[in-house]
Write a protein that holds these residues in place. Sequence first.
Motif: not given
Length: 362
Positions: A339-362
């Motif tokens: 049924e998925q192959q006949r009627t659906g799209r590639l399943i590709r949900p989003q995620s939300r990043y909640i990890g740390p963000i490091c400052a750019e060097a320099g």
Amino acid sequence: MVSGLDDVVAAETTLSDVDGVAGKLVIRGRPLAGIAGHLDFESVVTLLLEDLVPGLPQGEALRAALGKARLDVFSRIAPMMDQLARLDIYDAVRAGIAVLPDGIAPDDTLRLIAAPAVLTPLMLRLAAGQRPIEPDAARRHAADCLAMLGRHGEDERLACALDTYLGTVCDHGLNASTFAARVVASTRAGLTSSVLAGLGALKGPLHGGAPGPVIAMLDAIAAEGDARVWLEREVAQGGRLMGFGHRIYRTRDPRADALKAAVRQLGVSPQAAERLAFAEKIEQTALSVLRAAKPNRVLETNVEFYTALLLEAVGFPPEAFTCVFAMGRIVGWIAHALEQQRTGRLIRPQSRYIGPICAEAG
């Protein structure tokens, strides 16, 4: 964000509808009560797949084709028996299925449906040091599975009970294993790939891996002798009472009633009748303990409780229960994948990043 994707609609389907509030399950427009105990497994295959698999045989032709598929699986697996026998039973069944062709033709479909019913009794007999029993294409699917287990010629009610079980668990909405199968199918991979995804998800104890511990619970209570004391202690220590509570149902799981009725019809010996009476007593005591300890939660009997009793009665040991679950659910995985192959799209949900963000060097 919704944790666990609760109430998120990820697909539209014509295959099954789970009403957790009302405690109803509909498969292809038919209430479970009109399927469990009324349709054999071959009829369930037709119900789920007839408009998804062009050229799928019907009636007696389907029974014959499924029997031929069991013979095909047995011959393909025969050279691997010694290697598979070194694995635990679930891993052996999964490994045996992994070598099957990854197509979507009717033969591929029936071969996959046949596989767990061949591999499970085969692996059980090898583990017990017994000679494998070849399939008999003339038998219906459930009866042949029990014959391969070594229970040929026993009461026909055993095969009917297994038919009821396989139909009861054939599909159940977008559960974890079915969703996994649909995700893989959405990539246009073959049916074997989708089924293997379902098998991987089913192995976990929060999904199909739970019925076996119901037997351990019943045996532990029988050994202690006082059900209420055992159950209250388990709940007080934060343990889970196996066979109670469900992620979706806010009332009694309708599959529990279907399987309870099937077990009652199996009363072929005083021992079986005594086991059922004991389990019913434990069920009522457990429900009472749960209502007292957790009054704000709905924890009713689920499919696992009477699954354990039924599969034990027809001859499967607890370590094989999840494999037998897969025998029935594999039809739903295949139907959802197609049924998925006949009627659906590639399943590709989003995620939300909640990890740390490091400052750019320099």
